[in-house]
Design a protein around this motif. Structure first.
Motif, PDB file in Angstrom:
ATOM      1  N   SER A  41       0.860  -1.172   0.000  1.00 65.21           N
ATOM      2  CA  SER A  41       0.000   0.000   0.000  1.00 65.21           C
ATOM      3  C   SER A  41       0.901   1.227   0.000  1.00 65.21           C
ATOM      4  N   VAL A  42       0.704   2.118  -0.992  1.00 61.65           N
ATOM      5  CA  VAL A  42       1.530   3.320  -1.108  1.00 61.65           C
ATOM      6  C   VAL A  42       0.635   4.555  -1.069  1.00 61.65           C
ATOM      7  N   PHE A  43       1.217   5.687  -0.696  1.00 61.43           N
ATOM      8  CA  PHE A  43       0.461   6.929  -0.548  1.00 61.43           C
ATOM      9  C   PHE A  43       1.200   8.062  -1.251  1.00 61.43           C
ATOM     10  N   TYR A  78      -7.531  24.928  -7.922  1.00 63.69           N
ATOM     11  CA  TYR A  78      -8.602  24.470  -7.032  1.00 63.69           C
ATOM     12  C   TYR A  78      -8.262  24.729  -5.574  1.00 63.69           C
ATOM     13  N   GLY A  79      -7.625  25.845  -5.321  1.00 69.85           N
ATOM     14  CA  GLY A  79      -7.330  26.240  -3.950  1.00 69.85           C
ATOM     15  C   GLY A  79      -5.984  25.758  -3.431  1.00 69.85           C
ATOM     16  N   GLY A  80      -5.278  24.956  -4.199  1.00 64.86           N
ATOM     17  CA  GLY A  80      -3.937  24.530  -3.816  1.00 64.86           C
ATOM     18  C   GLY A  80      -3.870  23.502  -2.707  1.00 64.86           C
ATOM     19  N   GLN A  81      -5.011  23.077  -2.185  1.00 65.62           N
ATOM     20  CA  GLN A  81      -5.020  22.098  -1.111  1.00 65.62           C
ATOM     21  C   GLN A  81      -4.713  20.717  -1.677  1.00 65.62           C
ATOM     22  N   LEU A  82      -3.787  20.010  -1.038  1.00 63.44           N
ATOM     23  CA  LEU A  82      -3.398  18.694  -1.520  1.00 63.44           C
ATOM     24  C   LEU A  82      -4.362  17.617  -1.048  1.00 63.44           C
ATOM     25  N   TRP A  83      -4.668  16.712  -1.958  1.00 59.56           N
ATOM     26  CA  TRP A  83      -5.453  15.524  -1.657  1.00 59.56           C
ATOM     27  C   TRP A  83      -4.517  14.335  -1.660  1.00 59.56           C
ATOM     28  N   GLY A  84      -4.873  13.301  -0.937  1.00 60.54           N
ATOM     29  CA  GLY A  84      -4.083  12.084  -0.921  1.00 60.54           C
ATOM     30  C   GLY A  84      -4.642  11.051  -1.881  1.00 60.54           C
ATOM     31  N   TRP A  85      -3.778  10.134  -2.265  1.00 60.99           N
ATOM     32  CA  TRP A  85      -4.166   9.032  -3.143  1.00 60.99           C
ATOM     33  C   TRP A  85      -3.441   7.798  -2.643  1.00 60.99           C
ATOM     34  N   ARG A  86      -4.190   6.847  -2.111  1.00 61.54           N
ATOM     35  CA  ARG A  86      -3.587   5.611  -1.617  1.00 61.54           C
ATOM     36  C   ARG A  86      -3.871   4.499  -2.608  1.00 61.54           C
ATOM     37  N   THR A  87      -2.825   3.800  -2.994  1.00 64.15           N
ATOM     38  CA  THR A  87      -2.944   2.698  -3.945  1.00 64.15           C
ATOM     39  C   THR A  87      -2.522   1.413  -3.251  1.00 64.15           C
ATOM     40  N   ASP A 102      -2.221 -16.039 -10.618  1.00 66.03           N
ATOM     41  CA  ASP A 102      -2.831 -15.551 -11.844  1.00 66.03           C
ATOM     42  C   ASP A 102      -3.857 -14.446 -11.656  1.00 66.03           C
ATOM     43  N   ALA A 103      -3.797 -13.734 -10.533  1.00 61.20           N
ATOM     44  CA  ALA A 103      -4.736 -12.635 -10.325  1.00 61.20           C
ATOM     45  C   ALA A 103      -4.157 -11.631  -9.320  1.00 61.20           C
ATOM     46  N   PHE A 104      -4.481 -10.365  -9.546  1.00 64.58           N
ATOM     47  CA  PHE A 104      -4.182  -9.339  -8.554  1.00 64.58           C
ATOM     48  C   PHE A 104      -5.232  -8.252  -8.642  1.00 64.58           C
ATOM     49  N   VAL A 105      -5.370  -7.504  -7.551  1.00 63.17           N
ATOM     50  CA  VAL A 105      -6.350  -6.430  -7.467  1.00 63.17           C
ATOM     51  C   VAL A 105      -5.599  -5.135  -7.180  1.00 63.17           C
ATOM     52  N   LEU A 106      -5.873  -4.126  -7.993  1.00 64.76           N
ATOM     53  CA  LEU A 106      -5.275  -2.804  -7.826  1.00 64.76           C
ATOM     54  C   LEU A 106      -6.399  -1.848  -7.443  1.00 64.76           C
ATOM     55  N   THR A 107      -6.341  -1.325  -6.226  1.00 67.63           N
ATOM     56  CA  THR A 107      -7.397  -0.458  -5.702  1.00 67.63           C
ATOM     57  C   THR A 107      -6.797   0.889  -5.306  1.00 67.63           C
ATOM     58  N   ALA A 108      -7.480   1.961  -5.687  1.00 72.07           N
ATOM     59  CA  ALA A 108      -7.020   3.309  -5.339  1.00 72.07           C
ATOM     60  C   ALA A 108      -8.106   4.034  -4.549  1.00 72.07           C
ATOM     61  N   TYR A 109      -7.647   4.815  -3.587  1.00 68.53           N
ATOM     62  CA  TYR A 109      -8.554   5.551  -2.703  1.00 68.53           C
ATOM     63  C   TYR A 109      -8.189   7.029  -2.726  1.00 68.53           C
ATOM     64  N   ASN A 110      -9.199   7.878  -2.892  1.00 69.48           N
ATOM     65  CA  ASN A 110      -9.031   9.315  -2.741  1.00 69.48           C
ATOM     66  C   ASN A 110      -9.046   9.616  -1.249  1.00 69.48           C
ATOM     67  N   VAL A 111      -8.148  10.476  -0.799  1.00 72.66           N
ATOM     68  CA  VAL A 111      -8.103  10.841   0.617  1.00 72.66           C
ATOM     69  C   VAL A 111      -8.213  12.365   0.703  1.00 72.66           C
ATOM     70  N   SER A 112      -9.297  12.831   1.316  1.00 69.15           N
ATOM     71  CA  SER A 112      -9.537  14.277   1.414  1.00 69.15           C
ATOM     72  C   SER A 112      -8.466  14.927   2.285  1.00 69.15           C
ATOM     73  N   PRO A 113      -8.309  16.250   2.176  1.00 64.93           N
ATOM     74  CA  PRO A 113      -7.355  16.944   3.050  1.00 64.93           C
ATOM     75  C   PRO A 113      -7.639  16.716   4.535  1.00 64.93           C
ATOM     76  N   THR A 151     -10.995   3.793  -7.546  1.00 65.20           N
ATOM     77  CA  THR A 151     -10.952   2.809  -8.628  1.00 65.20           C
ATOM     78  C   THR A 151     -10.590   1.444  -8.062  1.00 65.20           C
ATOM     79  N   GLU A 152     -11.038   0.406  -8.765  1.00 70.74           N
ATOM     80  CA  GLU A 152     -10.649  -0.947  -8.400  1.00 70.74           C
ATOM     81  C   GLU A 152     -10.611  -1.778  -9.675  1.00 70.74           C
ATOM     82  N   THR A 153      -9.465  -2.370  -9.940  1.00 74.88           N
ATOM     83  CA  THR A 153      -9.321  -3.241 -11.106  1.00 74.88           C
ATOM     84  C   THR A 153      -8.929  -4.632 -10.626  1.00 74.88           C
ATOM     85  N   VAL A 154      -9.690  -5.611 -11.050  1.00 72.39           N
ATOM     86  CA  VAL A 154      -9.382  -7.006 -10.763  1.00 72.39           C
ATOM     87  C   VAL A 154      -8.789  -7.582 -12.050  1.00 72.39           C
ATOM     88  N   TYR A 155      -7.479  -7.903 -11.998  1.00 72.71           N
ATOM     89  CA  TYR A 155      -6.770  -8.413 -13.173  1.00 72.71           C
ATOM     90  C   TYR A 155      -6.590  -9.928 -13.083  1.00 72.71           C
TER      91      TYR A 155
END
Length: 165
Positions: A112-114, A122-131, A139-150, A158-162
C-alpha cells in the motif's frame, strides 16, 4: 561470496514478489467519483515487464472511462535502504500533466503506497491518493485506489481485478 541485498530480494524478497507480476493481464475496472456511487465499469488490459535489471516493474495499461479511452503507466519498485515500496504514476485521465510519486509499506499480499496531488486552480489544497496492490494467487491481482480528502476521509476511487492471460 555473500549475496548482495538486491540478489537476496530477487531470490526471496520484495523484488521476487514484483517479478511474479510480469505478464499480460485483463480485468474489469470500477470507478467512483462520489463515495459509494459506482460511476463506471469497463474492461482494462495491462502489460507488466521488468526494467533496469529487474530493479523495477513497469505497468502499462489501457481501458476506457464513460466510453472514452485512457492509458497509464506505473513504475513500481522496492527501495532496499528504506524498506519501502515506491511508485511513479501517470495517466491520461486522472493525472493530467502531473506525475504522482508514492511510497509505503508491504502488506500481507502486496503493498500500500500513498501520494498527494492537487492544483493551485482548485485552492492549492493537496489531496491524498492511496494505492493498494493485492496479489491473489499466481494468476490474479487487485489494484485499488482511494481518494483521501485533506481532512483524511478515504473513499474508494478505482478498483481493477486483473487475471493473467
Amino acid at each position: 561470496m555473500a549475496k548482495s541485498k538486491f540478489e537476496k530480494s530477487l531470490a526471496d524478497g520484495a523484488h521476487k514478489k514484483l517479478l511474479q507480476l510480469i505478464g499480460n493481464w485483463q480485468g474489469s475496472t470500477k470507478t467512483w467519483f462520489e463515495k459509494d456511487v459506482l460511476a463506471d465499469e469497463s474492461l482494462s488490459e495491462a502489460q507488466i515487464i521488468s526494467i533496469l535489471g529487474s530493479r523495477f516493474i513497469s505497468v502499462d495499461y489501457h481501458g476506457s472511462l464513460e466510453g472514452k479511452p485512457f492509458e497509464g503507466k506505473m513504475i513500481i519498485g522496492f527501495d532496499l535502504p528504506y524498506q519501502r515500496f515506491t511508485t511513479s504514476w501517470v495517466d491520461s485521465f486522472h493525472m493530467g500533466t502531473q506525475m504522482m510519486l508514492s511510497s509505503g509499506e508491504a502488506t500481507t499480499n502486496g503493498f500500500s503506497v500513498f501520494g498527494e496531488y492537487g492544483s493551485p486552480e482548485y485552492g492549492g489544497q493537496l489531496w491524498g491518493w492511496r494505492t493498494a496492490l493485492d496479489i491473489v494467487g499466481d494468476d490474479a491481482f487487485v489494484l485499488t485506489a482511494y481518494n483521501v480528502s485533506p481532512e483524511g476521509e478515504e473513499a474508494k476511487a478505482t478498483e481493477t481485478v486483473y487475471k493473467r492471460i
